[in-house]
Design a protein around this motif. Structure first.
Motif, PDB file in Angstrom:
ATOM      1  N   VAL A  88       0.841  -1.188   0.000  1.00  0.00           N
ATOM      2  CA  VAL A  88       0.000   0.000   0.000  1.00  0.00           C
ATOM      3  C   VAL A  88       0.882   1.245   0.000  1.00  0.00           C
ATOM      4  N   ALA A  89       0.625   2.122  -0.961  1.00  0.00           N
ATOM      5  CA  ALA A  89       1.346   3.393  -1.048  1.00  0.00           C
ATOM      6  C   ALA A  89       0.410   4.544  -0.731  1.00  0.00           C
ATOM      7  N   VAL A  90       0.928   5.531  -0.026  1.00  0.00           N
ATOM      8  CA  VAL A  90       0.221   6.782   0.226  1.00  0.00           C
ATOM      9  C   VAL A  90       0.930   7.865  -0.575  1.00  0.00           C
ATOM     10  N   ILE A  91       0.171   8.591  -1.385  1.00  0.00           N
ATOM     11  CA  ILE A  91       0.758   9.608  -2.259  1.00  0.00           C
ATOM     12  C   ILE A  91       0.021  10.921  -2.046  1.00  0.00           C
ATOM     13  N   THR A  92       0.754  11.964  -1.667  1.00  0.00           N
ATOM     14  CA  THR A  92       0.152  13.283  -1.487  1.00  0.00           C
ATOM     15  C   THR A  92       0.337  14.111  -2.757  1.00  0.00           C
ATOM     16  N   GLY A  93      -0.469  15.161  -2.886  1.00  0.00           N
ATOM     17  CA  GLY A  93      -0.400  15.965  -4.101  1.00  0.00           C
ATOM     18  C   GLY A  93      -0.717  15.145  -5.330  1.00  0.00           C
ATOM     19  N   ALA A  94      -1.763  14.313  -5.236  1.00  0.00           N
ATOM     20  CA  ALA A  94      -1.974  13.243  -6.215  1.00  0.00           C
ATOM     21  C   ALA A  94      -3.036  13.531  -7.258  1.00  0.00           C
ATOM     22  N   LEU A 117       2.105   9.011 -10.442  1.00  0.00           N
ATOM     23  CA  LEU A 117       2.602   8.057  -9.449  1.00  0.00           C
ATOM     24  C   LEU A 117       1.497   7.107  -8.985  1.00  0.00           C
ATOM     25  N   VAL A 118       0.284   7.631  -8.836  1.00  0.00           N
ATOM     26  CA  VAL A 118      -0.835   6.755  -8.464  1.00  0.00           C
ATOM     27  C   VAL A 118      -0.975   5.648  -9.494  1.00  0.00           C
ATOM     28  N   GLN A 119      -0.983   6.008 -10.761  1.00  0.00           N
ATOM     29  CA  GLN A 119      -1.139   5.006 -11.811  1.00  0.00           C
ATOM     30  C   GLN A 119       0.050   4.046 -11.860  1.00  0.00           C
ATOM     31  N   ALA A 120       1.245   4.572 -11.628  1.00  0.00           N
ATOM     32  CA  ALA A 120       2.435   3.718 -11.673  1.00  0.00           C
ATOM     33  C   ALA A 120       2.417   2.669 -10.566  1.00  0.00           C
ATOM     34  N   TYR A 121       2.057   3.082  -9.353  1.00  0.00           N
ATOM     35  CA  TYR A 121       1.999   2.107  -8.260  1.00  0.00           C
ATOM     36  C   TYR A 121       0.876   1.098  -8.483  1.00  0.00           C
ATOM     37  N   ARG A 122      -0.246   1.538  -9.064  1.00  0.00           N
ATOM     38  CA  ARG A 122      -1.311   0.594  -9.374  1.00  0.00           C
ATOM     39  C   ARG A 122      -0.834  -0.442 -10.390  1.00  0.00           C
ATOM     40  N   LYS A 123      -0.069  -0.001 -11.385  1.00  0.00           N
ATOM     41  CA  LYS A 123       0.456  -0.940 -12.387  1.00  0.00           C
ATOM     42  C   LYS A 123       1.418  -1.940 -11.764  1.00  0.00           C
ATOM     43  N   ALA A 145      -4.662   8.250  -2.243  1.00  0.00           N
ATOM     44  CA  ALA A 145      -4.260   9.458  -2.958  1.00  0.00           C
ATOM     45  C   ALA A 145      -4.903  10.673  -2.304  1.00  0.00           C
ATOM     46  N   ASN A 146      -4.091  11.687  -2.058  1.00  0.00           N
ATOM     47  CA  ASN A 146      -4.573  12.897  -1.388  1.00  0.00           C
ATOM     48  C   ASN A 146      -4.218  14.141  -2.174  1.00  0.00           C
ATOM     49  N   SER A 147      -5.119  15.099  -2.187  1.00  0.00           N
ATOM     50  CA  SER A 147      -4.813  16.475  -2.572  1.00  0.00           C
ATOM     51  C   SER A 147      -5.973  17.342  -2.114  1.00  0.00           C
ATOM     52  N   ARG A 148      -5.803  18.645  -2.261  1.00  0.00           N
ATOM     53  CA  ARG A 148      -6.862  19.558  -1.835  1.00  0.00           C
ATOM     54  C   ARG A 148      -8.117  19.413  -2.684  1.00  0.00           C
ATOM     55  N   SER A 149      -7.961  18.959  -3.917  1.00  0.00           N
ATOM     56  CA  SER A 149      -9.128  18.757  -4.793  1.00  0.00           C
ATOM     57  C   SER A 149      -8.900  17.499  -5.615  1.00  0.00           C
ATOM     58  N   ILE A 150      -9.360  16.384  -5.112  1.00  0.00           N
ATOM     59  CA  ILE A 150      -9.198  15.118  -5.820  1.00  0.00           C
ATOM     60  C   ILE A 150     -10.537  14.391  -5.821  1.00  0.00           C
ATOM     61  N   PRO A 151     -11.002  13.965  -6.983  1.00  0.00           N
ATOM     62  CA  PRO A 151     -12.303  13.281  -7.033  1.00  0.00           C
ATOM     63  C   PRO A 151     -12.194  11.855  -6.524  1.00  0.00           C
ATOM     64  N   ALA A 152     -13.323  11.299  -6.145  1.00  0.00           N
ATOM     65  CA  ALA A 152     -13.359   9.887  -5.770  1.00  0.00           C
ATOM     66  C   ALA A 152     -12.946   9.044  -6.965  1.00  0.00           C
ATOM     67  N   SER A 153     -12.318   7.913  -6.701  1.00  0.00           N
ATOM     68  CA  SER A 153     -11.850   7.036  -7.765  1.00  0.00           C
ATOM     69  C   SER A 153     -12.824   5.882  -7.969  1.00  0.00           C
ATOM     70  N   ASP A 154     -12.987   5.468  -9.222  1.00  0.00           N
ATOM     71  CA  ASP A 154     -13.805   4.293  -9.498  1.00  0.00           C
ATOM     72  C   ASP A 154     -12.975   3.011  -9.472  1.00  0.00           C
ATOM     73  N   ASP A 155     -11.711   3.134  -9.105  1.00  0.00           N
ATOM     74  CA  ASP A 155     -10.809   1.989  -8.948  1.00  0.00           C
ATOM     75  C   ASP A 155     -10.855   1.543  -7.489  1.00  0.00           C
ATOM     76  N   ALA A 156     -11.254   0.304  -7.252  1.00  0.00           N
ATOM     77  CA  ALA A 156     -11.357  -0.195  -5.880  1.00  0.00           C
ATOM     78  C   ALA A 156     -10.010  -0.239  -5.176  1.00  0.00           C
TER      79      ALA A 156
END
Length: 238
Positions: free
Chosen positions: A8-14, A22-28, A35-46
């Protein structure tokens, strides 16, 4: 909960640029991601949980780490990618500028990293922390006045080495990447030629250059306390 053996990776400014990549790279790589940022939408990836909010707020930092444990059961890597950069002449910086950079670049880093490392130590399986800094820390450039960036990001680089030594025997590695100027949405396309000229290799960096560097550090178990310059030769000289 995360499947057995899934990291499990935690990525800020995502929400965009390097963080989103980086989110996509770690998922791959098969990792789950918070994934965190001040404005980040919910993900449809479980396999991706998002937390909206300013990482400089200790309550948000705690929510980020708590989300990783609640949704996926653990924290294996923290990438401190969130950062603020204000390029001004030193005497033009305001108190508000100073407070903004301290809040994101230092306070957010300290609180989130404390919580992440505490969780890694509870797991007793090691871990990894990576900071994204700036090559300007190591080569001041009159074309890019940036004292507050150097003050805060330089602090991160020094902290990287201190943390690497403090936690080496407990299996927690701590590294940083120090980018040059990267082609991201924060730079207007009409500035690309002039920004490319600031690098000895004659081009700006790409987001994939930074992602590759972070993944190298992720998969290099004998590397800790490293400041990996991905800057087109800037830190070497001009």
């Amino acid at each position: 909960m995360t499947p057995p053996n899934q990291k499990v990776a935690v990525i800020t400014g995502a929400s965009q640029g390097i963080g989103a990549a980086l989110v996509q790279a770690y998922r791959k790589q098969g990792w789950a991601v918070v994934a965190n940022s001040r404005s980040i939408p919910a993900s449809d990836d479980a396999g991706v949980a998002t937390v909206t909010g300013d990482i400089a707020d200790p309550a948000i930092a705690r929510q980020v780490i708590d989300t990783a444990v609640r949704e996926f059961g653990r924290v294996d890597t923290l990438v401190n990618n969130a950062g603020a950069f204000i390029a001004k002449l030193f005497n033009d910086y305001t108190t508000e500028d100073y407070q903004a950079l301290i809040a994101v670049n230092l306070t957010g880093f300290v609180v989130t990293t404390q919580l992440a490392i505490a969780q890694m130590l509870r797991q007793n399986e090691g871990g990894h922390v990576v900071q994204v800094t700036t090559s300007l820390v190591d080569h001041a450039n009159s074309n890019v006045p940036s004292v507050l960036a150097s003050l805060t990001k330089g602090g991160l680089q020094s902290a990287t080495k201190s943390l690497a030594i403090e936690f080496a025997k407990q299996g927690v590695r701590v590294n940083a990447v120090a980018p040059g100027i990267i082609q991201t949405p924060m730079h207007a396309s009409e500035s690309y030629d002039s920004l490319a000229a600031l690098h000895p290799v004659g081009r700006m960096g790409t987001i994939s250059d930074i992602v590759d560097g972070v993944l190298y550090l992720e998969n290099a178990p004998f590397v800790t306390g490293e400041i990996l310059h991905i800057d087109g030769g800037q830190s070497a000289g001009h």
